[in-house]
Design a protein around this motif. Structure first.
Motif, PDB file in Angstrom:
ATOM      1  N   ASP A   6       5.203 -20.666  13.172  1.00  0.00           N
ATOM      2  CA  ASP A   6       5.060 -21.205  14.673  1.00  0.00           C
ATOM      3  C   ASP A   6       3.573 -21.872  14.622  1.00  0.00           C
ATOM      4  OD1 ASP A   6       2.746 -18.880  14.658  1.00  0.00           O
ATOM      5  OD2 ASP A   6       3.327 -17.872  15.208  1.00  0.00           O
ATOM      6  N   ALA A   7       2.848 -22.231  14.970  1.00  0.00           N
ATOM      7  CA  ALA A   7       1.779 -23.646  15.152  1.00  0.00           C
ATOM      8  C   ALA A   7       0.134 -22.721  14.612  1.00  0.00           C
ATOM      9  CB  ALA A   7       1.726 -23.828  16.849  1.00  0.00           C
ATOM     10  N   ASP A   8       0.025 -21.706  14.746  1.00  0.00           N
ATOM     11  CA  ASP A   8      -0.675 -20.853  14.625  1.00  0.00           C
ATOM     12  C   ASP A   8      -0.194 -20.739  13.046  1.00  0.00           C
ATOM     13  OD1 ASP A   8      -1.788 -20.262  16.691  1.00  0.00           O
ATOM     14  OD2 ASP A   8      -1.137 -18.430  16.999  1.00  0.00           O
ATOM     15  N   PRO A 274      15.116 -41.011  21.163  1.00  0.00           N
ATOM     16  CA  PRO A 274      15.054 -40.641  22.573  1.00  0.00           C
ATOM     17  C   PRO A 274      14.276 -39.102  22.572  1.00  0.00           C
ATOM     18  CG  PRO A 274      17.706 -40.421  22.111  1.00  0.00           C
ATOM     19  CD  PRO A 274      16.519 -40.997  20.856  1.00  0.00           C
ATOM     20  N   SER A 275      14.618 -38.642  20.982  1.00  0.00           N
ATOM     21  CA  SER A 275      14.000 -37.797  21.720  1.00  0.00           C
ATOM     22  C   SER A 275      13.348 -37.135  19.971  1.00  0.00           C
ATOM     23  CB  SER A 275      14.592 -35.940  21.986  1.00  0.00           C
ATOM     24  OG  SER A 275      15.830 -35.716  21.091  1.00  0.00           O
ATOM     25  N   ILE A 276      12.730 -36.359  19.902  1.00  0.00           N
ATOM     26  CA  ILE A 276      12.332 -35.785  18.028  1.00  0.00           C
ATOM     27  C   ILE A 276      13.937 -35.185  17.839  1.00  0.00           C
ATOM     28  CG2 ILE A 276      11.682 -33.851  16.504  1.00  0.00           C
ATOM     29  CD1 ILE A 276       8.568 -34.433  17.529  1.00  0.00           C
ATOM     30  N   ALA A 277      14.494 -34.337  18.443  1.00  0.00           N
ATOM     31  CA  ALA A 277      15.726 -33.462  18.759  1.00  0.00           C
ATOM     32  C   ALA A 277      16.868 -34.743  17.842  1.00  0.00           C
ATOM     33  CB  ALA A 277      16.157 -32.636  19.358  1.00  0.00           C
ATOM     34  N   ALA A 278      16.614 -35.515  18.335  1.00  0.00           N
ATOM     35  CA  ALA A 278      17.713 -37.361  17.876  1.00  0.00           C
ATOM     36  C   ALA A 278      17.174 -37.554  17.457  1.00  0.00           C
ATOM     37  CB  ALA A 278      18.318 -37.653  19.072  1.00  0.00           C
ATOM     38  N   HIS A 279      16.256 -37.364  16.184  1.00  0.00           N
ATOM     39  CA  HIS A 279      16.256 -38.165  15.563  1.00  0.00           C
ATOM     40  C   HIS A 279      16.200 -38.103  13.920  1.00  0.00           C
ATOM     41  CE1 HIS A 279      12.481 -40.010  12.387  1.00  0.00           C
ATOM     42  NE2 HIS A 279      12.356 -40.389  13.454  1.00  0.00           N
ATOM     43  N   GLU A 308       3.338 -31.703  14.491  1.00  0.00           N
ATOM     44  CA  GLU A 308       4.384 -32.309  14.318  1.00  0.00           C
ATOM     45  C   GLU A 308       5.252 -32.314  13.680  1.00  0.00           C
ATOM     46  OE1 GLU A 308       5.702 -36.754  14.831  1.00  0.00           O
ATOM     47  OE2 GLU A 308       4.391 -35.126  15.636  1.00  0.00           O
ATOM     48  N   LEU A 309       4.300 -31.221  12.693  1.00  0.00           N
ATOM     49  CA  LEU A 309       5.551 -30.358  11.679  1.00  0.00           C
ATOM     50  C   LEU A 309       6.126 -28.893  12.865  1.00  0.00           C
ATOM     51  CD1 LEU A 309       3.611 -29.827   8.307  1.00  0.00           C
ATOM     52  CD2 LEU A 309       6.004 -30.819   8.579  1.00  0.00           C
ATOM     53  N   THR A 310       5.623 -28.480  13.717  1.00  0.00           N
ATOM     54  CA  THR A 310       5.565 -27.457  14.308  1.00  0.00           C
ATOM     55  C   THR A 310       6.814 -27.875  15.276  1.00  0.00           C
ATOM     56  OG1 THR A 310       3.677 -26.469  14.193  1.00  0.00           O
ATOM     57  CG2 THR A 310       5.437 -25.893  15.888  1.00  0.00           C
ATOM     58  N   ASP A 311       6.606 -29.254  15.747  1.00  0.00           N
ATOM     59  CA  ASP A 311       7.968 -29.894  16.612  1.00  0.00           C
ATOM     60  C   ASP A 311       9.255 -30.036  15.614  1.00  0.00           C
ATOM     61  OD1 ASP A 311       6.008 -29.686  18.775  1.00  0.00           O
ATOM     62  OD2 ASP A 311       5.915 -31.706  18.755  1.00  0.00           O
TER      63      ASP A 311
END
Length: 358
Positions: A6-8, A274-279, A308-311
């Motif tokens: 996670d982000a932390d 369109p999205s990070i998922a579609a990247h 960025e890495l978290t997403d």
């Protein structure tokens, strides 16, 4: 037990950043204060929260005109050496606080000379700021190494001058050359004498290609400018079908392990995907391309290396293996001395990930 991805936890992980623009990463409060000092009256908002929101919304608007306007404001308040020095210092501090242990940050020095600052003085201000911020970060227990990449603007004619500055200042903290600005209509061999100067000096170069333009731009960067890395380079995915063989340029980039400085949030903002998922960042990574994950413009995209890495990890189901792999790839692709890369890998990156993996 491994730490949760996670982000932390990712913030605690040692990270490496190869593609980050100095004029795209200012703190909103700093923009306000520098504007006040310089008598710059064109800012669209008067407090830090509203200004930060304006930058993100303008960059998200889908309008290239509004996106470019964001840089008019950041560059507009960076026309004095002391302003450049402050922005560079804060950049080093902000990246160190985010757990970045090595960064290459790029800037076109010609953009901060409109107020009369000599271009050499602009370069020295960038380097002074990085050195000061790095020293403060080390004293705070978050050591970072920051190298400068000097950009020439494709549409301007100062390539040879900037290439000369790369060579002149390479023992003072400049690690390489970049071409930025519009890909379309301004090929990377437009000023062959600049590329020849870099070649003669054995100077490193990364070239923006495969962001707004496609495969032809990537081929031109490799052949015309002899790019060692591709700034963005994500349009290599145009030759990576869901099934079937890779196209010839994609196969060449894969075989040669040309590093791709991928910046997913930025690509979504500019409408490439369109999205990070579609990247295609995950598809390229899984196929063995030398993918690295980057911020591009932290202010405009409202991102950090951690976010960025978290997403990307959340969207594509990445584990610690993947995050460590893109980090080690970025370090291997860095324009740092072999000794610096080896020390960071052995003493910082691998122990840091070993601790997180439990």
């Amino acid at each position: 037990m491994p730490a949760p991805l996670d982000a932390d936890s990712i913030r605690r992980a040692p990270k490496v950043l190869l593609h980050d623009h100095l004029d795209g990463g200012l703190r909103p409060q700093t923009v306000l204060e520098l504007a006040d000092e310089a008598g710059y009256r064109d800012l669209p908002a008067g407090d830090a929260e509203a200004l930060g929101r304006w930058f993100r919304e303008a960059a998200d608007s889908g309008s290239l005109v509004r996106y470019l306007e964001t840089f008019a404001h950041t560059v507009g308040v960076m026309q004095r050496p002391e302003a450049v020095r402050r922005v560079a210092r804060e950049c080093a501090l902000d990246l160190a606080a985010d757990g970045v242990v090595y960064a290459e940050v790029r800037m076109a020095p010609e953009l901060v000379t409109a107020g009369g600052t000599p271009i050499e003085e602009a370069v020295e201000a960038i380097l002074d700021g990085f050195a000061q911020g790095s020293a403060e970060a080390a004293a705070a227990g978050t050591p970072i190494t920051v190298g400068a990449l000097l950009c020439a603007m494709r549409q301007a004619d100062r390539w040879e001058e900037v290439a000369g500055l790369v060579v002149r200042y390479r023992d003072a903290g400049v690690v390489g050359f970049d071409l930025a600005g519009p890909e379309i209509g301004f090929p990377p061999d437009r000023h062959p004498e600049a590329i020849a100067l870099l070649d003669r000096a054995g100077a490193h170069r990364t070239i923006h290609a495969g962001e707004a333009a496609g495969i032809d731009s990537i081929r031109a960067a490799l052949d015309g400018a002899r790019a060692e890395r591709l700034g963005h380079g994500v349009r290599i995915a145009d030759e990576v079908p869901a099934d079937g063989p890779l196209g010839p340029v994609a196969q060449r980039v894969l075989d040669a392990q040309v590093p791709l400085e991928v910046a997913p949030s930025s690509n979504v903002q500019t409408g490439a995907y369109p999205s990070i998922a579609a990247h295609p960042v995950d598809r390229l990574h899984r196929l063995g391309f030398a993918v690295t994950v980057n911020t591009d413009n932290r202010l405009m995209s409202g991102v950090s290396v951690t976010s960025e890495l978290t997403d990307v990890a959340a969207a594509h189901g990445w584990g610690w293996d993947d995050v460590q792999a893109v980090t080690e790839r970025a370090l291997a692709a860095a324009f740092a001395d072999d000794a610096v890369r080896a020390r960071l890998l052995t003493d910082v990156v691998r122990p840091g990930y070993a601790a997180l993996r439990g």
